[in-house]
Enzyme design. Structure first.
Site, PDB file in Angstrom:
ATOM      1  N   TYR A   1     -18.081  -6.099  -1.674  1.00 16.13           N
ATOM      2  CA  TYR A   1     -18.138  -7.568  -2.313  1.00 16.13           C
ATOM      3  C   TYR A   1     -16.777  -8.279  -1.892  1.00 16.13           C
ATOM      4  O   TYR A   1     -15.900  -7.657  -1.099  1.00 16.13           O
ATOM      5  CB  TYR A   1     -17.862  -7.123  -3.952  1.00 16.13           C
ATOM      6  CG  TYR A   1     -16.673  -6.661  -4.189  1.00 16.13           C
ATOM      7  CD1 TYR A   1     -16.922  -5.236  -4.358  1.00 16.13           C
ATOM      8  CD2 TYR A   1     -15.512  -7.017  -4.418  1.00 16.13           C
ATOM      9  CE1 TYR A   1     -15.747  -4.485  -4.586  1.00 16.13           C
ATOM     10  CE2 TYR A   1     -14.451  -6.359  -4.999  1.00 16.13           C
ATOM     11  CZ  TYR A   1     -14.412  -4.986  -4.900  1.00 16.13           C
ATOM     12  OH  TYR A   1     -13.356  -4.215  -5.317  1.00 16.13           O
TER      13      TYR A   1
ATOM     14  N   GLU B   1      15.947  20.937  -3.176  1.00 18.08           N
ATOM     15  CA  GLU B   1      15.368  20.414  -1.968  1.00 18.08           C
ATOM     16  C   GLU B   1      16.436  19.762  -0.824  1.00 18.08           C
ATOM     17  O   GLU B   1      16.647  20.245   0.197  1.00 18.08           O
ATOM     18  CB  GLU B   1      14.335  19.749  -2.053  1.00 18.08           C
ATOM     19  CG  GLU B   1      13.037  20.252  -2.556  1.00 18.08           C
ATOM     20  CD  GLU B   1      12.424  21.298  -1.699  1.00 18.08           C
ATOM     21  OE1 GLU B   1      12.952  21.455  -0.402  1.00 18.08           O
ATOM     22  OE2 GLU B   1      11.503  22.059  -1.989  1.00 18.08           O
TER      23      GLU B   1
ATOM     24  N   THR C   1     -10.630  -7.829  -8.030  1.00 16.73           N
ATOM     25  CA  THR C   1     -11.846  -7.397  -8.131  1.00 16.73           C
ATOM     26  C   THR C   1     -12.377  -8.153  -9.538  1.00 16.73           C
ATOM     27  O   THR C   1     -13.623  -8.367  -9.614  1.00 16.73           O
ATOM     28  CB  THR C   1     -12.347  -5.954  -8.054  1.00 16.73           C
ATOM     29  OG1 THR C   1     -11.935  -5.750  -6.828  1.00 16.73           O
ATOM     30  CG2 THR C   1     -13.776  -5.601  -8.416  1.00 16.73           C
TER      31      THR C   1
ATOM     32  N   LYS D   1      -2.974   3.823 -10.159  1.00 16.62           N
ATOM     33  CA  LYS D   1      -4.247   3.757  -9.694  1.00 16.62           C
ATOM     34  C   LYS D   1      -4.487   5.028  -9.147  1.00 16.62           C
ATOM     35  O   LYS D   1      -3.885   5.255  -7.868  1.00 16.62           O
ATOM     36  CB  LYS D   1      -4.599   2.573  -8.789  1.00 16.62           C
ATOM     37  CG  LYS D   1      -6.205   2.700  -8.420  1.00 16.62           C
ATOM     38  CD  LYS D   1      -6.605   1.411  -7.673  1.00 16.62           C
ATOM     39  CE  LYS D   1      -8.032   1.290  -7.411  1.00 16.62           C
ATOM     40  NZ  LYS D   1      -8.458   0.182  -6.689  1.00 16.62           N
TER      41      LYS D   1
ATOM     42  N   THR E   1      -6.574  -4.370  -8.805  1.00 18.24           N
ATOM     43  CA  THR E   1      -6.185  -3.109  -9.122  1.00 18.24           C
ATOM     44  C   THR E   1      -5.330  -2.329  -8.129  1.00 18.24           C
ATOM     45  O   THR E   1      -4.524  -1.387  -8.603  1.00 18.24           O
ATOM     46  CB  THR E   1      -7.246  -2.042  -9.411  1.00 18.24           C
ATOM     47  OG1 THR E   1      -8.326  -1.758  -8.462  1.00 18.24           O
ATOM     48  CG2 THR E   1      -8.250  -2.575 -10.736  1.00 18.24           C
ATOM     49  N   ASP E   2      -5.596  -2.618  -6.737  1.00 20.83           N
ATOM     50  CA  ASP E   2      -4.690  -1.752  -5.904  1.00 20.83           C
ATOM     51  C   ASP E   2      -3.196  -1.837  -5.979  1.00 20.83           C
ATOM     52  O   ASP E   2      -2.608  -0.847  -6.114  1.00 20.83           O
ATOM     53  CB  ASP E   2      -4.981  -2.419  -4.560  1.00 20.83           C
ATOM     54  CG  ASP E   2      -6.358  -1.899  -4.134  1.00 20.83           C
ATOM     55  OD1 ASP E   2      -7.018  -1.400  -4.822  1.00 20.83           O
ATOM     56  OD2 ASP E   2      -7.112  -2.537  -2.918  1.00 20.83           O
TER      57      ASP E   2
HETATM   58  N1  LIG Z   1     -10.488  -3.155  -7.614  1.00 23.72           N
HETATM   59  C1  LIG Z   1      -9.567  -4.153  -7.061  1.00 23.72           C
HETATM   60  O1  LIG Z   1      -9.179  -4.957  -7.676  1.00 23.72           O
HETATM   61  C2  LIG Z   1      -9.623  -3.791  -5.739  1.00 23.72           C
HETATM   62  C3  LIG Z   1      -8.915  -5.081  -4.809  1.00 23.72           C
HETATM   63  N2  LIG Z   1      -8.873  -4.527  -3.604  1.00 23.72           N
HETATM   64  C4  LIG Z   1      -7.586  -5.619  -5.280  1.00 23.72           C
HETATM   65  O2  LIG Z   1      -6.893  -5.073  -5.431  1.00 23.72           O
HETATM   66  O3  LIG Z   1      -7.605  -6.832  -5.244  1.00 23.72           O
END
Ligand SMILES: NC(=O)C[C@H](N)C(=O)O
Length: 361
Positions: free
Chosen positions: A59, A318, A45, A198, A125-126
């Site tokens: 986007y 467990e 992103t 995240k 970010t994923d």
């Molecule tokens: N905020 C992001 O970057 C999410 C995007 N789907 C990615 O990980 O490339």
């Protein structure tokens, strides 16, 4: 200040397209005393673009090339001498093991260069936390490596990518960041790659660690409050320069009424380890225990982790891990346990040794 030095390879999803040793394209006179930072762009992103400024969540990721990203942030030239390379142009949910290997090898090559003081990786970010952890486990250096992304595309109102990237470069350029391993700079915080995840998917404070950030970066200055104690970078027994592939390690998620189908399928396709994302403290359903025991009897490692985001999994709580010859993932999320297990398996097939590795990294 003019545009940053850039050396962008053609954007392409092909793994093989990573530049081997890109020369510096000089377009800006070096300023005295400025540290040299290379920005490796992978997409996400932070390189995304939406149809309008209203589009903060709708986007396309991985659109803007690195030279444009850097040119759009002239403030960078006040922080460091920066050049860019386009390694991939992908959304991070599509990252593969091959992408990890290519990226880590490129970072490793760069940090060996005398004219590189720090490296920044821009990333979706994923899976950003996974890549950051992988780099911290495999790249041998004291130089700062910073992984950064954004929650909003640069076209959106209150886009967070520009400041996140400026912060990343200023951490990567800082002598005080040396020896602290791989870090993530999101939302003004400096987080250690191992602990950060995240945890929020729609807000700019997306990246959290249950053990807290290492510090903050404000107006180009780093404020450190703690340092990581787990093994990383220079102290790691794994070295990307000696790794050419990763064994298959897969994650199975637990929930009420879960069947054993996924475990059997992964064993059938040749998984070398299965990370079980268990309920609670890594608990395992009664009908799943025999499936994991059978997997283990076929030589597949069983790593017991938890789907609960915070806390950690205790050995022999467990489930009788000693008796079953299983490993516990400690406080690592299942997806990070996958990476550590894969690296461990490049060295050993002894579950006691793998458990030792899980305590130490
Ligand atoms: N905020 C992001 O970057 C999410 C995007 N789907 C990615 O990980 O490339």
């Amino acid at each position: 200040s003019g545009p940053q030095n850039t050396q962008a390879a053609a954007a392409t999803p092909a793994v093989a397209a990573a530049p081997a040793a890109a020369p510096m394209a000089a377009s800006q006179p070096a300023q005295q005393g400025m540290r040299n930072v290379v920005v490796l762009a992978t997409g996400g992103t932070i390189a995304g673009a939406g149809a309008s400024a209203m589009n903060s969540a709708t986007y396309s990721a991985a659109k803007v090339p690195v030279d444009k990203l850097l040119a759009g942030l002239p403030e960078l030239s006040k922080v460091a001498q920066v050049r860019g390379e386009q390694v991939f142009q992908i959304a991070s949910e599509s990252f593969t093991n091959d992408n990890l290997l290519v990226l880590a090898k490129r970072v490793s090559a760069l940090v060996k260069q005398a004219d590189v003081d720090g490296v920044v990786v821009t990333h979706g970010t994923d899976t950003l936390a996974e890549t950051a952890y992988f780099l911290s486990l495999t790249v041998h250096t004291n130089k700062p490596i910073v992984v950064v992304g954004s929650m909003r595309p640069g076209t959106a109102l209150s886009a967070d990518g520009a400041l996140n990237l400026l912060n990343a470069v200023s951490v990567a350029a800082a002598k005080d960041a040396e020896g602290k391993g791989v870090v993530v700079t999101m939302n003004d915080e400096i987080q250690t790659a191992r602990d950060v995840n995240k945890d929020v998917n729609i807000k700019t404070n997306a990246f959290q660690s249950q053990w807290g950030p290492l510090g903050m970066v404000v107006e180009g200055k780093n404020y450190w409050f703690r340092a990581p104690v787990k093994r990383h970078t220079m102290q790691s027994e794994f070295n990307i320069d000696n790794i050419s592939s990763l064994p298959a390690v897969e994650v199975v998620y637990s929930y009420g009424n879960v069947p054993r189908t996924a475990i059997d399928a992964f064993v059938g396709t040749g998984a070398k380890a299965i990370v079980h994302a268990g309920t609670g403290n890594g608990s395992v359903a009664d009908r799943i225990v025999p499936a994991l025991q059978e997997a283990r009897s076929k030589g597949v490692q069983v790593i017991r982790s938890a789907r609960v985001p915070y806390g950690f999994v205790l050995r022999n709580a467990e489930q009788p891990d000693d008796k079953y010859d299983w490993v516990v993932a400690h406080d690592l999320r299942p997806e990070k346990a996958r990476l550590l297990a894969a690296l461990a398996l490049t060295k050993t097939n002894d579950p006691k040794e793998i458990q030792r590795i899980f305590w130490e990294y």
